[in-house]
Scaffold this active site. Sequence first.
Site, short mmCIF file in Angstrom:
data_model
loop_
_atom_site.label_atom_id
_atom_site.label_comp_id
_atom_site.label_asym_id
_atom_site.label_seq_id
_atom_site.Cartn_x
_atom_site.Cartn_y
_atom_site.Cartn_z
N ARG A 157 -6.29 39.90 9.58
CA ARG A 157 -5.15 39.05 9.22
C ARG A 157 -4.13 38.97 10.37
O ARG A 157 -3.42 37.98 10.48
CB ARG A 157 -4.49 39.57 7.95
CG ARG A 157 -5.38 39.36 6.72
CD ARG A 157 -4.74 39.87 5.46
NE ARG A 157 -3.54 39.12 5.11
CZ ARG A 157 -2.69 39.49 4.15
NH1 ARG A 157 -2.91 40.61 3.48
NH2 ARG A 157 -1.63 38.76 3.88
N TYR A 170 6.31 24.72 8.08
CA TYR A 170 7.78 24.67 8.08
C TYR A 170 8.35 25.99 8.53
O TYR A 170 7.77 27.05 8.25
CB TYR A 170 8.33 24.31 6.68
CG TYR A 170 7.93 25.26 5.58
CD1 TYR A 170 6.73 25.11 4.90
CD2 TYR A 170 8.76 26.30 5.19
CE1 TYR A 170 6.36 25.97 3.88
CE2 TYR A 170 8.40 27.17 4.16
CZ TYR A 170 7.20 27.00 3.52
OH TYR A 170 6.83 27.86 2.52
N ASP A 230 14.59 30.49 7.32
CA ASP A 230 15.49 31.62 7.53
C ASP A 230 15.75 32.31 6.21
O ASP A 230 15.54 31.72 5.14
CB ASP A 230 16.86 31.11 8.04
CG ASP A 230 16.90 30.93 9.54
OD1 ASP A 230 15.92 31.28 10.22
OD2 ASP A 230 17.91 30.41 10.04
N HIS A 256 7.54 37.28 -5.40
CA HIS A 256 7.21 36.06 -4.65
C HIS A 256 5.69 36.04 -4.37
O HIS A 256 5.04 35.00 -4.50
CB HIS A 256 7.99 36.09 -3.34
CG HIS A 256 8.07 34.79 -2.61
ND1 HIS A 256 8.35 33.60 -3.21
CD2 HIS A 256 7.94 34.51 -1.29
CE1 HIS A 256 8.39 32.64 -2.29
NE2 HIS A 256 8.13 33.17 -1.12
#
Lengths: 247, 247, 247, 247, 247
Positions: free
Chosen positions: D129, D143, D146, D170
């Site tokens: 990875r 994209y 920040d 997440h």
Amino acid sequence: MPEAVETFDGWYCLHDFRKVDWNAWKLASQEERDQALNEFNELMQGWEEIESNREGSVGFYQMIGQKADLLIMNLRPTMDELTDLETAFNKTKLAEFLIPAYSFVSVVELSAYMAKGKDPDTDPEFQARLKPVLPKWEHICFYPMDRKKDAVNNWFMEEKDERGRLMYEHGMTGRKYAGKVRQIITGSIGFDDWEWGVTLYAHEMIQFKKLIYEMRFDEVSARFADFGEFFIGHRKTKEDLNQIMAL
Amino acid sequence: MPEAVETFDGWYCLHDFRKVDWNAWKLASQEERDQALNEFNELMQGWEEIESNREGSVGFYQMIGQKADLLIMNLRPTMDELTDLETAFNKTKLAEFLIPAYSFVSVVELSAYMAKGKDPDTDPEFQARLKPVLPKWEHICFYPMDRKKDAVNNWFMEEKDERGRLMYEHGMTGRKYAGKVRQIITGSIGFDDWEWGVTLYAHEMIQFKKLIYEMRFDEVSARFADFGEFFIGHRKTKEDLNQIMAL
Amino acid sequence: MPEAVETFDGWYCLHDFRKVDWNAWKLASQEERDQALNEFNELMQGWEEIESNREGSVGFYQMIGQKADLLIMNLRPTMDELTDLETAFNKTKLAEFLIPAYSFVSVVELSAYMAKGKDPDTDPEFQARLKPVLPKWEHICFYPMDRKKDAVNNWFMEEKDERGRLMYEHGMTGRKYAGKVRQIITGSIGFDDWEWGVTLYAHEMIQFKKLIYEMRFDEVSARFADFGEFFIGHRKTKEDLNQIMAL
Amino acid sequence: MPEAVETFDGWYCLHDFRKVDWNAWKLASQEERDQALNEFNELMQGWEEIESNREGSVGFYQMIGQKADLLIMNLRPTMDELTDLETAFNKTKLAEFLIPAYSFVSVVELSAYMAKGKDPDTDPEFQARLKPVLPKWEHICFYPMDRKKDAVNNWFMEEKDERGRLMYEHGMTGRKYAGKVRQIITGSIGFDDWEWGVTLYAHEMIQFKKLIYEMRFDEVSARFADFGEFFIGHRKTKEDLNQIMAL
Amino acid sequence: MPEAVETFDGWYCLHDFRKVDWNAWKLASQEERDQALNEFNELMQGWEEIESNREGSVGFYQMIGQKADLLIMNLRPTMDELTDLETAFNKTKLAEFLIPAYSFVSVVELSAYMAKGKDPDTDPEFQARLKPVLPKWEHICFYPMDRKKDAVNNWFMEEKDERGRLMYEHGMTGRKYAGKVRQIITGSIGFDDWEWGVTLYAHEMIQFKKLIYEMRFDEVSARFADFGEFFIGHRKTKEDLNQIMAL
């Protein structure tokens, strides 16, 4: 309700920053280059005569960094004269080799704080500050600025007395630099994108940094100042341009 | 829930700012330059006839600073006419030497606040303000603006009465400048990137600064105003263009 | 934890805004100009056939102001088709005279709010809204938008039901304009720099302003809306281009 | 004091976005165009050999919208190799017809969160990875982003455990898209203007939108994410370029 | 009242970033290209002699990414020398093929924190840091930065001791990278648009990221740092330019 402080307005002012198009300049013939420099020389001479006659003032500067190479600064009693002057300059041969980089339109401004006990319309010193001869000091620094209007720090919501106190304190910092830095404040509310322009002069370049650094801790700057771009450079005579442009 | 105030919309308006491409202009032949100026002259004459017939209005201005050199401002009953007019202008010879600098698309707007006790659809004065003849005063100032929508000061969350109070107070400041500054408010919500355009006229340039400076302390401006770019200049006739462009 | 609302995605959409390079267009020969217009005519004809076959949709518009002169808008079942279409257009003769001004990449999006009680995959009306024929109304308005994510007003931290309530109320404002304004919402999260694109159609230009002005007071707009640039224009047929470009 | 999480850094990465200068391309001779395409073909072949030798990886993509037409993405063990590679590409014939549109300099980054219970320096999957072969999936989305540092939501002031919790949650959203979207996170703190770059791959374009939309409601995104520009496109082979550029 | 910390200022510094105009470079004749490279070689040689004489310092770097291709960095005792040097470089043949990309004007700055117990005017180590020889390490990283002045975190409203504490802690993070990263801080308040410039050197590129990532969690960075653009590259000798530019 916070109340506006009366301001006194003097001569109108145009800061005209340009970059040199070196590639075009090199492609020009020696004759064209001579013509460009001679014509500028005559234009500057006319502007200097106007300054001698106290009908305006002129400064010419070489700037450092990629933002601009030259600054032409003119003051006149009316904005119309500045517009004509700008148009005339744009028609010169030299202007063919200069790329507009930034401009600032404003008017010399003094606040009522500075007129304490004087009659602003007749006091000679006050009048001289409204219609100044640009200092012939070695270095120049220019930047535009705003007063903040955010939810916490809003200059235009502060009471007049509090604004006066903050400006007085700020002035005290400036006073420490007497003889080292001279400043001309021009107002641009309604004329350009920022509220004020600050033009500083010094004999030593480092004094700009020392002054502005120290002032940044003044409450009025720390809480209320928003700054635009900074430009610095060196005063030059019209004769110096020949050397600056010499290939 | 805050409620929208009814607005009345008049003529559509296009502010078209241009910069002169002096290098291209100088490279053109005298014949081309004459053609460009004559053609513009005819175009302006047509627009002036439209103004005489009360089917629109036109203003032509020379601007100061690097942001723009010229401003052509037209009002018409429909947006389609303005689009056609813009296209026609872009096809002219003169447009070959002009670089687009900024434009603003809007419509003359009056709020219900101003129509108190009048029938907006028939009152002659109200109708004249919706379909105005642009003032022939010497100087112009234009800037777009928004009303803030931040977490603390959100115009669109204020109650209608409170908004009315703030606007009334603001109008009082404006009224002090009666005879000195005239304003035309155009709405651009849904038409351009800002919510309103403000076009001011004055006989003395300094009055723009005095008015806008004083208004900045009005609560409605201090808390809710966000300003775009400011452009200023001088009204010119179509004949003046010959001199502006003369080499 | 706030939960995402299910969205239904239809046809992909490319808004392609261009400015005319009038100087280059004038320098081209009549033959080149004819070729450019004929080729565009054929391209448009092909796109219109695709629309007739319900395999996509196309709109062509003349815009006002300096931001853009033309807008070509295409919808297709896949993004790949739009990419091919964009590349094909870039290779045309006409494209040599058009300067890219702005583009927006998105997909027709309907939220679960709108599918209440219907099976989104089979309901004909819902399917027709996902794969729409662009309205043939006279005027167009386009703008991209985001939902705010600041410390106080954060759309993505609001509960689903509260978001639903706010959107419902917003929809009520829209419903007042039935027959006056039609809207197509396209989603661009992950596709372009804004989260949504709003494309509106109207018979009367003023309705865009009235609708968006009124909506600005809706709580969901007042607290959560961030807007990008606004573009407006008029629907044109492929034949109209000949006149728009005629010298 | 919040503590930095250890990161593991793999191959350096250059995203190089370009726009095609179609006018220049059309003006070139068939011979020049052939040379440009052949030379690029050879360059790509060399890069693919490097990929085969596990000394780097390469991806080539056609993008949609006016922001960029092509994306060349390369990974290498050192930044120096990428600098050399960029310079070599700039010297090619093809590059004469490509206008730089955007670039992003970063390094493949995995956080300690992902190495739980593994030895990052030897674990084969973890190593794979860090030094990835770019997926050969059909679509790409890129994209930069920040983490917020404002007065209320400041990622760098959150405790390590809290950050871990938010990132875990997440990750759970991401896991729902296994098999649909693959992501490569590259770190750019100190290397470019944003802190991270996100490169996503999908078989279906719509999955980018679904994933990013759903993630936007994750607390870590809702409170702490600031996004840059979004770019999307389609994977292409070196042979495809011939067709993309065919006139 | 927060009080300004005394700063000590050393040599003035110009960072001059350029992009190569490869199309123009290819169009030049071999003779022109040789002239450009030879002339640059001589210029660099002169700058290196100045460095040998401890009258300034020079660094030359190849940058990665589209933001810049080359960086020329010079330090001198006066700003005037830098202005002359910039003008001289702009007149060279090489400059005809270089497009200005970014510049930064500043002065080497040390704060009183670093002079504890030393006489800044005579201490040799302190003086060497004020007038540094630029490190000959392999990699460079440059970025400008500001200290925040918002309503909650306002550096210029913090007490001097608190600022000292935060800077000391920040210095401790830096100290962990001794031998890995060297930094030169230059102050630009009053000189350029940001307050400070940070120029870092490393033997390994990854150390820039590790240092800046770790520092981002320092309270002084997390609460008060605003960063500008980041530029990275590799140190090159004047001879290396021949290869970089070789076609």
